[in-house]
Design a protein around this motif. Structure first.
Motif, PDB file in Angstrom:
ATOM      1  N   LYS A 274      16.097 -29.603 -37.323  1.00  0.00           N
ATOM      2  CA  LYS A 274      15.100 -30.252 -36.593  1.00  0.00           C
ATOM      3  C   LYS A 274      13.993 -30.189 -37.073  1.00  0.00           C
ATOM      4  O   LYS A 274      13.678 -29.012 -37.995  1.00  0.00           O
ATOM      5  CB  LYS A 274      15.172 -28.968 -35.367  1.00  0.00           C
ATOM      6  CG  LYS A 274      17.228 -29.585 -34.005  1.00  0.00           C
ATOM      7  CD  LYS A 274      16.804 -29.089 -33.040  1.00  0.00           C
ATOM      8  CE  LYS A 274      16.783 -27.969 -32.943  1.00  0.00           C
ATOM      9  NZ  LYS A 274      17.207 -26.606 -31.664  1.00  0.00           N
ATOM     10  N   PRO A 275      12.809 -30.959 -37.097  1.00  0.00           N
ATOM     11  CA  PRO A 275      11.294 -30.036 -37.383  1.00  0.00           C
ATOM     12  C   PRO A 275      10.941 -28.829 -36.640  1.00  0.00           C
ATOM     13  O   PRO A 275      11.069 -28.774 -35.788  1.00  0.00           O
ATOM     14  CB  PRO A 275      10.461 -31.389 -36.191  1.00  0.00           C
ATOM     15  CG  PRO A 275      12.042 -32.618 -36.134  1.00  0.00           C
ATOM     16  CD  PRO A 275      12.820 -32.060 -36.098  1.00  0.00           C
ATOM     17  N   ALA A 276      10.098 -28.935 -37.125  1.00  0.00           N
ATOM     18  CA  ALA A 276       9.485 -27.404 -36.950  1.00  0.00           C
ATOM     19  C   ALA A 276       8.620 -27.504 -35.723  1.00  0.00           C
ATOM     20  O   ALA A 276       8.486 -28.026 -34.900  1.00  0.00           O
ATOM     21  CB  ALA A 276       8.426 -26.443 -37.531  1.00  0.00           C
ATOM     22  N   ALA A 277       9.361 -26.066 -34.440  1.00  0.00           N
ATOM     23  CA  ALA A 277       8.571 -26.208 -33.158  1.00  0.00           C
ATOM     24  C   ALA A 277       7.142 -25.999 -33.820  1.00  0.00           C
ATOM     25  O   ALA A 277       6.999 -25.510 -34.422  1.00  0.00           O
ATOM     26  CB  ALA A 277       9.207 -25.182 -32.346  1.00  0.00           C
ATOM     27  N   LYS A 278       6.486 -26.215 -32.945  1.00  0.00           N
ATOM     28  CA  LYS A 278       5.157 -25.903 -32.659  1.00  0.00           C
ATOM     29  C   LYS A 278       4.544 -24.682 -32.432  1.00  0.00           C
ATOM     30  O   LYS A 278       4.833 -25.086 -30.804  1.00  0.00           O
ATOM     31  CB  LYS A 278       4.043 -26.714 -33.209  1.00  0.00           C
ATOM     32  CG  LYS A 278       4.528 -28.013 -34.183  1.00  0.00           C
ATOM     33  CD  LYS A 278       4.360 -27.933 -35.555  1.00  0.00           C
ATOM     34  CE  LYS A 278       4.349 -28.933 -36.344  1.00  0.00           C
ATOM     35  NZ  LYS A 278       3.675 -29.498 -37.718  1.00  0.00           N
ATOM     36  N   SER A 279       3.315 -24.416 -32.407  1.00  0.00           N
ATOM     37  CA  SER A 279       2.611 -23.083 -31.744  1.00  0.00           C
ATOM     38  C   SER A 279       1.074 -22.856 -31.754  1.00  0.00           C
ATOM     39  O   SER A 279       0.702 -22.881 -33.440  1.00  0.00           O
ATOM     40  CB  SER A 279       3.125 -21.585 -31.897  1.00  0.00           C
ATOM     41  OG  SER A 279       2.498 -20.707 -31.498  1.00  0.00           O
TER      42      SER A 279
END
Length: 141
Positions: free
Chosen positions: A59-64
């Motif tokens: 999955k694409p990296a989550a973002k913060s």
């Protein structure tokens, strides 16, 4: 500051040869032991191992949100000396790296002032390179 032991980190890569070019030629990390399926690197005194994996549905990296930037999660990296950060950036900036977050300074003039940058390897592993103006402020509040 306490003495730090080297860490060991193993990460998946889709194409071992592309990853070897990235870590060895672009980032200029020294290669250690290897096989047909994995390669060790000296990651600034730590052991980074890239492991060939079958095609996955990563999955694409989550973002913060940090400052006004979208930081990829998860990510790994290294805290360099201040001057080494800029020397490293100069060495890689013309090597066709697409920065997820261009180098910039956080907390300018405050406790924990730091330079940071983010980019991905060819297998979409997110990396952060950073440096603290004052290394003793690594954990400053």
């Amino acid at each position: 500051m306490e003495k730090l032991s080297p860490f060991h980190l193993a990460i998946p890569v889709k194409n071992l040869e592309k990853a070897r070019r990235f870590y060895g030629e672009i980032l200029q990390l020294k290669e250690g032991r290897s096989s047909n399926h994995w390669t060790d690197y000296n990651f600034f005194g730590h052991q980074l191992v890239i492991h060939q994996t079958e095609e996955t549905t990563k999955k694409p990296a989550a973002k913060s949100r940090v400052d006004d930037k979208e930081v990829p999660i998860p990510h790994f990296g290294i805290v360099l000396d201040w001057e080494d950060f800029f020397t490293f950036y100069e060495a890689i900036k013309d090597k066709k790296i697409t920065f997820e977050i261009e180098p910039y300074i956080r907390f300018k003039g405050e406790a924990g002032e730091q330079a940071t940058m983010f980019f991905y390897d060819p297998s979409k592993n997110a990396l952060e390179f950073k440096a603290f103006k004052n290394p003793k402020q690594l954990f400053a509040k």
